[in-house]
Structure formats: C-alpha cells, structure tokens
Design a protein around this motif. Structure first.
Motif, mmCIF file in Angstrom:
data_model
loop_
_atom_site.group_PDB
_atom_site.id
_atom_site.type_symbol
_atom_site.label_atom_id
_atom_site.label_comp_id
_atom_site.label_asym_id
_atom_site.label_seq_id
_atom_site.Cartn_x
_atom_site.Cartn_y
_atom_site.Cartn_z
ATOM 1 N N TRP A 10 -62.923 -102.334 22.615
ATOM 2 C CA TRP A 10 -61.564 -102.875 22.275
ATOM 3 C C TRP A 10 -61.770 -102.399 21.441
ATOM 4 O O TRP A 10 -62.264 -102.118 20.636
ATOM 5 N N TYR A 41 -47.255 -109.778 20.583
ATOM 6 C CA TYR A 41 -48.427 -110.249 20.579
ATOM 7 C C TYR A 41 -49.545 -110.910 20.133
ATOM 8 O O TYR A 41 -50.742 -109.751 20.598
ATOM 9 N N ARG A 42 -49.208 -111.364 22.326
ATOM 10 C CA ARG A 42 -50.667 -111.332 23.055
ATOM 11 C C ARG A 42 -50.819 -110.050 23.815
ATOM 12 O O ARG A 42 -52.465 -109.870 23.461
ATOM 13 N N ASP A 43 -50.362 -109.113 23.584
ATOM 14 C CA ASP A 43 -51.267 -108.004 23.515
ATOM 15 C C ASP A 43 -51.810 -107.436 22.354
ATOM 16 O O ASP A 43 -52.627 -106.050 22.534
ATOM 17 N N LEU A 45 -53.911 -109.438 20.713
ATOM 18 C CA LEU A 45 -54.794 -109.863 21.181
ATOM 19 C C LEU A 45 -55.928 -109.309 21.856
ATOM 20 O O LEU A 45 -56.542 -109.253 21.867
ATOM 21 N N MET A 46 -54.981 -109.229 23.064
ATOM 22 C CA MET A 46 -55.319 -108.604 24.290
ATOM 23 C C MET A 46 -56.909 -106.762 24.099
ATOM 24 O O MET A 46 -58.008 -106.824 24.276
ATOM 25 N N TYR A 51 -57.778 -111.941 23.775
ATOM 26 C CA TYR A 51 -57.655 -112.638 24.649
ATOM 27 C C TYR A 51 -58.385 -114.122 25.364
ATOM 28 O O TYR A 51 -58.787 -113.288 26.019
ATOM 29 N N ARG A 53 -57.428 -115.892 28.149
ATOM 30 C CA ARG A 53 -57.590 -115.751 28.992
ATOM 31 C C ARG A 53 -58.280 -114.378 29.590
ATOM 32 O O ARG A 53 -57.656 -114.439 30.903
ATOM 33 N N MET A 54 -59.232 -114.028 29.457
ATOM 34 C CA MET A 54 -59.393 -112.534 30.063
ATOM 35 C C MET A 54 -60.587 -113.016 31.009
ATOM 36 O O MET A 54 -61.535 -113.830 30.308
ATOM 37 N N SER A 111 -53.796 -109.185 32.412
ATOM 38 C CA SER A 111 -55.186 -109.294 32.082
ATOM 39 C C SER A 111 -54.788 -110.907 32.747
ATOM 40 O O SER A 111 -53.818 -111.705 32.057
ATOM 41 N N SER A 286 -46.381 -121.510 27.662
ATOM 42 C CA SER A 286 -46.202 -120.181 28.367
ATOM 43 C C SER A 286 -45.638 -119.256 29.019
ATOM 44 O O SER A 286 -45.466 -119.592 30.071
#
Length: 338
Positions: A10, A41-43, A45-46, A51, A53-54, A111, A286
């Motif tokens: 990652w 911002y989620r992207d 983290l992913m 993230y 919820r992966m 994801s 969310s």
C-alpha cells in the motif's frame, strides 16, 4: 483499457497505471467510459491500507468511488439508462432507498467493489444515476460522496428549519457543499478555516460568520456569540477527536452533531456527561442512498448550485493529486480528468 491499481504493501507510491482487458456488461449492467473522478479523504486512507471496511485479506484495489462518465453499452434487461447518457457513479451500489443496513453499506465502490479509477468500468444499472445537464463532468464527479454526505446531514438527519444555524468545519469538499446547501436553504452559516484567504472564498459563497481556528482555537466562543449564546443547531463534524470538544461546547441544547470524518485525528476522548446535560445528538453518517442522491440533484438543478472544483489533474498524475490533498492546498474538491 488502462486502470489504476494499488496493492499491498500500500501507499501512494504503490499506485500504478496498468493495462487491463476491456470489460463487457452482463445482464442488468452498464458499461461506462469514465470522464472524471474526484478525491475524498477516504480514498487516501484506502490507498494507505488504513480503510476499515476493506475485506479481510484484500491485497489489491481499483480506487475511487466518485466518478462521472458516459454510458457506452448496456446489458440485457437494463431500463434505467441508455447509451449516451451521462451518469454519476453511486458511492453505495446497493443502497437504493430506506435506512442503511449492513448489506447496503457493504456495497461501496473502491472497496469491496472495484472503483471508478479506470477508463472503462462496468456497474450495476442500480449503481449509476443521471445528473444535471448544466454541470461539467468535473463537477458531476464531486457529487457522490462529499455532496451527498452534506445533503444527508442537513436535510435527512438534521431536520433543520430556515434561520437555523449550521457550523461547517474547514473548507474541504463536504464543508463547502454544506455551506452551499445551507445558504440555499436559508440557514445561518459559520465556517472555520486556518486560512483567511479560504475564509474570504467561503464568504463569497454565502458564509455569514468566519472563524480562523489558528487565531481562535476556542472557536466555540464565536459560535455562541453569533447565535446569541444559544449555540448552533447543527455542526458538520469533519475533524474527529481533534475538534469534537469544541463542537460539543458549540452545540445548542438538543442540537445535532453529524460526524462525517476524522481529518484532524482521533484525539482524546470526551466526557459523555456533557451530552446528557444538554440533550444534544451525536450521530455518525456515511454518505446516503440513491433516492437521497437524486433528490439532491433536483435541488442542485433548481438552485443552479455550482460544485467547487479547485484543482484538476490528469488521471495518470494521481500521485500529485494525493500530494495536494495531503498538503491541505484545496478549497472544495480535487478532480482527476480522463
């Protein structure tokens, strides 16, 4: 076609542009040629592998949930759209209506479902929606996550009335959309930022009160002052632990704090007795459903609301786009263009 790929271990430096076979739509599916995607911002983290919820054991993703594209082909049984239609991808592919459930929230793009960061993508016909004609492709790409999050906080969960007071934290995508929507609805708005230049831009979008939180870290004071000592009716909380204490001090008795992000970090805990004493509501949210998205688009069209696109990069320069996000350089949204 070409697509973005990120795999373990990652990180932004792990993002690659790769060749992949052109997909074909099956029954109930649509093939979309992507025109633009926007960053959340989620992207970040992913891509960093952080993230929550992966899926367990996931070691490769196609990033990005928010996109605009043109329907290029449809599979058997598709009735919602046709070739040539311009659509937005929906953040949750299976949340059509009603309250959230685990099944609905487990259908997010990027994801566990491969995302919009590719030249050609197949989605369920239920996972795309037609969009206002007057918006550019770049503007449409900003709607699925940031805009819908702000819309839900204000109009689905917030139960506000014209003249009520709303606090927006910072000048990222959710907060700027929240400002635009709140201004259109006749709410009193107060926005915070560390930049006087960004506060001036927020004032031009209709902000009633401005607070530089670097100069005034205890920004709950100006909120109380602006509301005659009562406190805000709703606060869109994007900072997390780094700002929660001030939000609790700034909210009115019976007010609503919508938790949508943690960009300021997890911070320290807070005393829940404060919420008990003032009957305030603390609610995480969310994004939202397709029904909410389409209601939002009707309002955007009616009020001719122009999403704020601050920076645009070619989609293959995704690393530079993430660097701009990490540096906090943007006001509104950052977009990648195909």
């Amino acid at each position: 076609m070409r697509a973005l790929k990120v795999e373990a271990p990652w990180g932004v430096d792990a993002i690659e542009v790769v060749e992949a076979p052109d997909p074909r739509p099956g029954p109930g599916e649509v093939l979309v040629r992507m025109r633009a995607v926007s960053l959340n911002y989620r992207d970040m983290l992913m891509v960093a592998g952080m993230y929550g919820r992966m899926p367990a054991g996931a070691n490769v993703i196609t990033p990005f949930s928010d996109g605009c594209g043109i329907i290029e082909a449809v599979g058997e049984g598709v009735t919602r759209v046709q070739p040539g239609d311009r659509v937005a991808t929906l953040f949750f592919q299976r949340w059509i209506s009603g309250p959230p459930t685990l099944e609905k929230l487990s259908s997010s793009l990027g994801s566990p479902i491969p995302g919009a960061g590719r030249e050609l993508a197949v989605f369920s016909q239920d996972g795309v929606s037609k969009v206002p004609d007057f918006l550019t492709d770049q503007q449409v790409s900003t709607l699925p996550c940031a805009a819908l999050t702000a819309w839900r906080a204000l109009f689905v969960d917030g139960h506000l009335e014209p003249g009520d007071s709303v606090v927006l934290q910072g000048t990222g995508g959710v907060s700027v959309f929240g400002l635009q929507f709140a201004h259109a609805a006749g709410y009193r708005t107060l926005i915070t930022s560390s930049s006087d230049e960004k506060l001036a831009r927020a004032k031009a979008l209709g902000a009633d009160h401005l607070v530089n939180y670097r100069q005034t870290p205890e920004w709950s004071g100006p909120v109380r002052e602006a509301t005659g000592g009562v406190g805000a009716d709703l606060i869109i909380e994007v900072g997390g632990g780094g700002t929660m204490e001030q939000s609790i001090r700034a909210i009115r008795i019976g007010g609503h704090i919508a938790i949508v992000g943690v960009v300021a970090g997890l911070g320290s805990g807070f005393n829940p007795a404060i919420l008990i004493s003032n009957s305030a509501k603390l609610q995480g949210l969310s994004v939202g459903s397709r029904d909410m998205f389409e209601a939002m688009c009707r309002a955007i069209e009616l009020h001719r609301i122009q999403p704020v696109v601050d920076k645009v990069f070619p989609w293959t320069e995704v690393k530079a786009a993430f660097a701009a996000m990490q540096g906090g350089e943007h006001f509104g949204k950052i977009v990648l263009e195909f």
